[in-house]
Design a protein around this motif. Structure first.
Motif, short mmCIF file in Angstrom:
data_model
loop_
_atom_site.label_atom_id
_atom_site.label_comp_id
_atom_site.label_asym_id
_atom_site.label_seq_id
_atom_site.Cartn_x
_atom_site.Cartn_y
_atom_site.Cartn_z
N LEU A 1 -1.83 0.21 -5.95
CA LEU A 1 -2.13 -0.57 -4.76
C LEU A 1 -2.69 -1.90 -5.24
CD1 LEU A 1 -2.10 0.46 -1.74
CD2 LEU A 1 -4.55 0.81 -1.99
N LYS A 2 -2.11 -2.99 -4.77
CA LYS A 2 -2.60 -4.30 -5.21
C LYS A 2 -3.84 -4.67 -4.41
CE LYS A 2 1.33 -6.56 -7.31
NZ LYS A 2 2.43 -5.60 -7.13
N SER A 3 -4.77 -5.36 -5.06
CA SER A 3 -6.01 -5.76 -4.41
C SER A 3 -6.07 -7.27 -4.35
CB SER A 3 -7.19 -5.22 -5.20
OG SER A 3 -8.38 -5.85 -4.81
N TRP B 1 -14.33 5.84 -0.68
CA TRP B 1 -13.52 4.62 -0.85
C TRP B 1 -14.37 3.37 -0.60
CZ3 TRP B 1 -9.53 3.40 -3.42
CH2 TRP B 1 -8.83 2.23 -3.15
N ASP C 1 -14.03 1.30 3.32
CA ASP C 1 -14.33 1.97 4.60
C ASP C 1 -15.05 3.31 4.44
OD1 ASP C 1 -12.35 3.63 3.67
OD2 ASP C 1 -10.88 3.11 5.20
N LEU D 1 2.60 5.45 5.65
CA LEU D 1 2.54 4.23 6.47
C LEU D 1 1.18 4.11 7.14
CD1 LEU D 1 6.07 4.44 8.16
CD2 LEU D 1 5.39 3.07 6.19
N GLY D 2 0.24 4.97 6.79
CA GLY D 2 -1.05 5.01 7.47
C GLY D 2 -2.08 4.09 6.84
N GLU D 3 -3.36 4.46 7.01
CA GLU D 3 -4.46 3.66 6.47
C GLU D 3 -4.54 3.83 4.95
OE1 GLU D 3 -7.54 2.25 8.29
OE2 GLU D 3 -7.25 3.08 10.28
N THR D 4 -5.36 3.01 4.32
CA THR D 4 -5.34 2.91 2.85
C THR D 4 -5.50 4.27 2.17
OG1 THR D 4 -6.34 0.75 3.16
CG2 THR D 4 -6.35 1.65 0.93
N ARG E 1 -2.61 6.49 2.54
CA ARG E 1 -1.52 6.10 1.64
C ARG E 1 -1.77 6.59 0.22
NH1 ARG E 1 0.99 0.35 3.63
NH2 ARG E 1 0.75 0.78 5.84
N THR F 1 -7.56 19.21 5.75
CA THR F 1 -7.10 17.92 5.22
C THR F 1 -7.45 17.75 3.74
OG1 THR F 1 -9.13 16.95 6.09
CG2 THR F 1 -7.15 16.72 7.45
N PHE G 1 -14.89 -2.33 11.58
CA PHE G 1 -13.61 -2.96 11.22
C PHE G 1 -12.75 -3.34 12.42
CE2 PHE G 1 -14.75 0.10 7.85
CZ PHE G 1 -14.96 -0.80 6.82
N ASN H 1 -0.28 -1.62 10.51
CA ASN H 1 -1.12 -1.52 9.31
C ASN H 1 -0.78 -2.66 8.35
OD1 ASN H 1 -0.67 1.44 10.37
ND2 ASN H 1 -2.55 1.48 9.19
N SER I 1 -2.86 -6.52 0.65
CA SER I 1 -4.30 -6.72 0.64
C SER I 1 -4.59 -8.21 0.78
CB SER I 1 -4.90 -6.20 -0.68
OG SER I 1 -4.63 -4.83 -0.82
N GLU J 1 -4.21 -2.90 1.50
CA GLU J 1 -2.91 -2.44 1.98
C GLU J 1 -3.12 -1.15 2.75
OE1 GLU J 1 0.18 -2.23 -1.03
OE2 GLU J 1 1.17 -0.66 0.13
N GLY J 2 -2.62 -1.09 3.97
CA GLY J 2 -2.79 0.12 4.80
C GLY J 2 -3.86 -0.04 5.85
N SER J 3 -4.78 -0.99 5.70
CA SER J 3 -5.85 -1.14 6.70
C SER J 3 -5.23 -1.38 8.08
CB SER J 3 -6.74 -2.34 6.36
OG SER J 3 -7.41 -2.13 5.15
N LEU J 4 -5.86 -0.78 9.10
CA LEU J 4 -5.34 -0.96 10.46
C LEU J 4 -5.64 -2.38 10.94
CD1 LEU J 4 -3.93 0.55 12.78
CD2 LEU J 4 -6.18 1.14 13.66
#
Lengths: 310, 307
Positions: free
Chosen positions: A9-11, A88, A91, A104-107, A110, A173, B130, B238, B242, B295-298
């Motif tokens: 994942l790129k930051s 994480w 969040d 395709l969801g939140e970080t 994913r 989960t 957020f 989403n 980033s 990446e992926g944040s809502l």
């Protein structure tokens, strides 16, 4: 050993987030071992590193059976490890509450999906797990009662105990639960501590996984001096929970693994200002201390020990 | 009257107390207003204040009981911590708790035991730091038949009937609904802030509901007619990269498919990483408030307009 990036994942400002996998042997996806899922699971990371060391040696000696492959994922949350955080960084979500994930969801969904996609097809899954309360366990294997659990296989680790747990809603989960749903044999290995390293427990945990891999026909030899203990199977609900009646500073007398007698004083709770004894914690049963919390400050009702009744 | 729901001693010279304000007159029904499960969600604080103030000022209009639980997680509110400090636990994942359990579970069980039996409970949340949300009620499909009619009085813009999820069985609302205490979950505003317009809107709605239940005989406003929708009508957007999210759309606005909603930018390089367009016609009911995104944040949720 083959080293590869399973997920990236790129930051914006940090180095890319990467999940790294180390593969031994070739062929059938026989076993996957996952180390730290949280940022404070240093014992779990270190245990994985020692397992990798042993597997490198065994691979060099030709001890991996042909047609079998083993994947080791030492850390799933390097970002949090590097800033000394459990969950994480942005969040505060827990990757181990996101499985099977959603690409395709939140970080963290994913991340969970990226990891799970790479490991879900392994026949056997082992996770070095930790507990949310700071404390030390007797090393053991834990499995969830999903209807797919395999208790006999759990004995193959040769650890003193196998604990069977009835899943709670949030367990659905977790990695372990979803591995089972995807028809893998899933086991959580508790290697004593979490954010400190205990080398003795690391050795036990590493040997346990090597024994398991040997008994499952993945390794020709475990490379271990002995095959471990005769395992006692217990239900989590059978562990006797010993709580502090009062809050204060705890002075604990018994580490995990200690045999205790009914009526024995296990600890005392001290007044934090005056040092006087507020209460004593008495063992309600004969047994072995299975878990001991290690925070010196305790809340009223805190679960201080869990004892295996004898 | 301020009452102690439960009290637990902390290690060093302090007790944790869960308090409620019980305002009672007459033999009518009981409403519980609950907030502060997540320590960073403060929108409910203004609602509790407004409700308590108005009821106290017009006690002659009350026929029943109003219980206000303004802080289920007082340590979290005080320390700007979403979960329970010291445990790193989401309090809304430990219900119904256990009287024999550790401190957090013990407190959770006492809270459930105290609210149990209310004729209705309003559990007020404020998204998180957020995202910004319009005032809405979220209802599990399993309880929709009972709760949607009640939610219609709350003066919210939107009722979201969502699919059941096993993980949500550990929430306060699920636990209370399971023991015949109808509980409505309100989400509105944003974490760590107060949106006075929204708190007034919900306060008005609570009095509408109280009047419907016969608890309140004073004047009330006509409640808004909320849109009731299911998961299928909600589109999630989403982040695909980033960066820093710079919105170009206002929260609550109607948009058309293809409308420009904002950019995710890289400030260091001076480039746009992702230009975000609306995937459908509809209303932006959730919008990213906190600019830093992974990446992926809502980024947004859009309530799709059908046809």
């Amino acid at each position: 050993m083959k080293r590869e990036t399973i997920f990236e994942l790129k930051s914006l400002y940090r180095d890319s987030f990467r999940i790294t996998g180390l593969t031994f042997g070739r062929g059938e996806k026989s076993a996957c071992i996952v180390g730290a899922l949280r940022g404070n699971e240093v014992q779990q990371l270190y245990t994985c590193s020692q397992l990798v060391r042993a597997l490198k040696r065994l691979e060099a000696e030709g001890c991996i059976n042909s047609g079998k492959s083993i994947l080791v994922v030492p850390s799933v949350n390097t970002y949090s490890m590097n800033i000394r955080k459990r969950f994480w960084p942005t969040d505060n979500t827990d990757i181990n509450r996101m499985f099977p994930g959603y690409e395709l969801g939140e970080t963290t969904q994913r991340i969970a999906a990226g990891l799970f996609d790479a490991i879900k097809d392994y026949k056997n899954g082992v996770q070095f797990a930790s507990f949310y309360i700071p404390g030390v366990f007797v090393p053991h294997v834990r499995i969830m009662k999903t209807g797919y659990e395999n208790v006999d296989m759990a004995r193959e680790f040769g650890l003193p105990y196998v604990v069977i747990r009835d899943p709670r809603p949030y367990d659905t989960t977790t990695l372990n639960y979803n591995w089972q749903v995807w028809e893998a044999n899933a086991f959580s290995v508790y290697a004593g501590t979490t954010d400190t390293i205990n080398r003795g427990d690391v050795t036990l945990a590493v040997n346990a996984v090597l024994n398991f891999l040997h008994k499952e026909g993945i390794l020709k030899s475990s490379g271990c001096a002995h095959e471990g203990y005769i395992t006692k199977i217990i239900a989590e609900s059978d562990l006797v929970n010993v709580q502090a009646r009062t809050a204060g500073i705890i002075d604990s007398f018994v580490p995990p693994g200690t045999n205790v007698m009914r009526g024995e004083v296990l600890a005392q709770i001290l007044d934090p200002f005056e040092g006087s004894v507020r209460s004593q914690i008495i063992s309600p049963t004969d047994g072995v201390v299975f878990f001991a919390q290690e925070d010196p400050l305790v809340y009223a009702n805190a679960s201080v020990y869990k004892i295996v009744h004898m | 009257m301020i009452e102690t729901v439960t009290k637990v001693d902390l290690p060093v010279d302090e007790s944790l107390r869960i308090l409620k304000n019980r305002i009672q007159r007459g033999e009518g029904r009981r409403i519980s207003i609950v907030t502060g499960t997540h320590g960073d969600e403060l929108e409910g604080q203004a609602v509790c204040f407004e409700v308590a103030k108005k009821v106290n000022e017009h006690l002659e209009c009350l026929n029943g009981t109003v219980d206000i639980y303004a802080a289920l997680n007082p340590l979290g509110i005080d320390s700007i911590t979403r979960g329970i400090p010291g445990f790193d636990l989401d309090m809304n994942r430990i219900f119904p708790g256990s009287e024999d359990g550790v401190m957090t579970e013990y407190v959770a069980s006492k809270i459930v035991g105290d609210i149990k039996g209310s004729d209705v409970c309003i559990d007020i949340h404020a998204s998180n730091i957020f995202l910004r949300e319009i005032p809405q009620v979220r209802i599990n499909t399993e309880t929709a038949k009972t709760l949607v009619p009640l939610a219609g009085f709350l003066n919210v813009d939107f009722i979201w009937v969502h699919a059941a999820a096993t993980v949500l069985e550990s929430t306060l609302a699920y636990s209370l609904n399971s023991i015949e205490t109808p509980t409505l979950v309100v989400e509105m505003g944003v974490g760590m802030r107060l949106t006075r317009e929204y708190s007034q809107q919900l306060t008005d709605g609570i009095f509408c509901l109280m009047r419907h239940l016969g608890i309140w005989s004073g004047e009330v406003t006509e409640p808004r007619r909320p849109i009731v929708s299911t998961d299928g009508q909600v589109q999630f957007i989403n982040a695909g990269a980033s960066g820093i999210f710079i919105p170009q759309v206002e929260h609550t606005k109607q948009v058309k498919k293809g409308d420009y909603l904002g950019d995710i930018v890289n400030p260091l390089a001076g480039i746009v990483e992702q230009r975000i367009l609306s995937p459908c016609d509809g209303m932006v009911f959730t919008l990213r408030e906190y600019p830093v995104v992974d990446e992926g944040s809502l980024i947004a949720r859009i309530l799709e307009v059908q046809g």
